[in-house]
Design an enzyme around this catalytic site. Structure first.
Site, short mmCIF file in Angstrom:
data_model
loop_
_atom_site.label_atom_id
_atom_site.label_comp_id
_atom_site.label_asym_id
_atom_site.label_seq_id
_atom_site.Cartn_x
_atom_site.Cartn_y
_atom_site.Cartn_z
N ASN A 7 -16.48 -7.58 2.24
CA ASN A 7 -16.73 -6.36 1.48
C ASN A 7 -18.23 -6.06 1.59
OD1 ASN A 7 -17.52 -4.53 -0.56
ND2 ASN A 7 -15.60 -4.89 -1.66
N GLU A 34 -14.92 -1.36 1.43
CA GLU A 34 -15.89 -0.53 0.71
C GLU A 34 -16.99 -0.01 1.65
OE1 GLU A 34 -16.68 -0.45 -3.65
OE2 GLU A 34 -16.62 -2.62 -3.39
N ASP A 150 -10.68 -7.86 0.41
CA ASP A 150 -11.08 -7.98 -0.99
C ASP A 150 -9.82 -7.71 -1.82
OD1 ASP A 150 -11.98 -7.76 -3.56
OD2 ASP A 150 -13.49 -6.22 -3.15
N ASN A 152 -9.46 -8.40 -5.02
CA ASN A 152 -9.75 -8.18 -6.44
C ASN A 152 -8.80 -8.98 -7.34
OD1 ASN A 152 -12.07 -6.47 -7.00
ND2 ASN A 152 -11.01 -4.86 -5.87
N ASP A 220 -12.10 -12.76 -2.37
CA ASP A 220 -11.91 -12.36 -0.97
C ASP A 220 -11.10 -13.45 -0.28
OD1 ASP A 220 -13.91 -9.91 -0.70
OD2 ASP A 220 -14.88 -11.46 -1.92
N ASP A 249 -22.69 -7.65 -2.72
CA ASP A 249 -22.32 -8.62 -3.77
C ASP A 249 -21.21 -9.57 -3.31
OD1 ASP A 249 -20.77 -6.32 -3.81
OD2 ASP A 249 -21.02 -5.93 -5.95
N HIS A 250 -20.58 -9.27 -2.17
CA HIS A 250 -19.60 -10.17 -1.55
C HIS A 250 -20.21 -10.81 -0.30
CE1 HIS A 250 -15.90 -8.30 -3.53
NE2 HIS A 250 -16.82 -7.37 -3.77
#
Length: 259
Positions: A7, A34, A150, A152, A220, A249-250
DNA sequence: ATGGTCGAACGTCGA
């Protein structure tokens, strides 16, 4: 063969980081989530210059996924079947020829689902139900199939540094976790859990010093058909990338296969 | 304990 999911959280802000990582690691196939870009705005030329074929499924401002591959694409599929009214760009799949046949790689950005008292949570759950139907059909092909991205979803308490803090969150709700397990119960294997029982985070929030405090979560994932799991050599979480300049952030999660 | 950060795009939503 090395296959990674990442991501990237905005391709325009992250192009330098991505190019540096691609040059360093030289993965064969990469799924990005994203990208936050329409197809026409995706910086494909810079990535193609490193030897990758590029296929995107973008949308303005939010979501958007892409596949990068050193191998040529035999097939590309965009979008998750089962709801013609769903306009969110969250799934792209590629099929590639290899010596032993084919490998099928499906890259997803599964809905976040927060806040849980909004329509976003039922959308997430319905999306996961559609994904299960999709995976059932893919598994029937009996191919090396990798569903990555990802998700989530925090699958279990060990997948969060502070599980208590995630209580009630869409990423940790039992309705989300049970649908993740439903994918496993179809026959998909959790790649990271094939190689380690240890905590291994893939996301650390930008806020509140989460990275400094290692306040991370594992969301992930690479899920593998039996034919892919048989050929799994290792899974590596590239956590060092979280400490690079202007990180996502990933971090990338890579599976290595004897494919 | 509280408040805290990013990206896309230029106000505000989404995470």
């Amino acid at each position: 063969m090395r296959i990674a999911t990442w991501n990237i959280n905005g391709i325009k802000a992250r192009l330098g980081l991505l190019l540096t990582w691609l040059e360093q690691e030289k993965p064969d196939i990469v799924g990005l989530q994203e990208i936050k870009s329409v197809d026409e705005g995706f910086p494909r030329a810079e990535i193609e210059a490193l030897g990758y074929n590029v296929e995107t499924f973008g949308q303005k401002s939010w979501n958007g996924v892409a596949l990068l591959s050193r191998l040529p694409f035999d097939e590309v599929h965009r979008g998750l079947p089962g709801d013609d009214s769903d306009e969110q760009a969250r799934l792209i799949e590629g099929v590639f020829s290899i010596e032993q046949g084919v490998v099928r790689v499906c890259n997803i950005y599964l809905p976040n689902g927060n806040p849980v008292d909004s329509p976003k949570f039922p959308y997430k759950l319905a999306w996961m139900d559609r994904l299960a139907t999709f995976c059932e059909k893919r598994l029937a092909l009996e191919e090396p199939f990798i569903l990555m991205g990802d998700f989530n979803i925090i699958p279990a308490p060990i997948d969060a540094h502070d599980p208590e803090a995630w209580w009630g969150d869409a990423l940790f709700r039992p309705e989300s976790q049970e649908r993740f397990r439903a994918l496993l119960n179809l026959g998909l294997r959790d790649g990271l859990r094939e190689v380690t029982d240890e905590a291994s985070y893939t996301f650390w929030d930008f806020q509140a010093g989460a990275w400094r405090r290692n306040n991370g979560i594992r969301i992930d994932h690479l899920l593998l058909s039996p034919q892919a799991a048989d050929r799994l050599e290792m899974v590596k979480v590239h956590r060092d990338v979280r400490g690079w300049d202007k990180p996502s952030d990933h971090v990338p999660v890579e599976g290595r296969f004897t494919l």
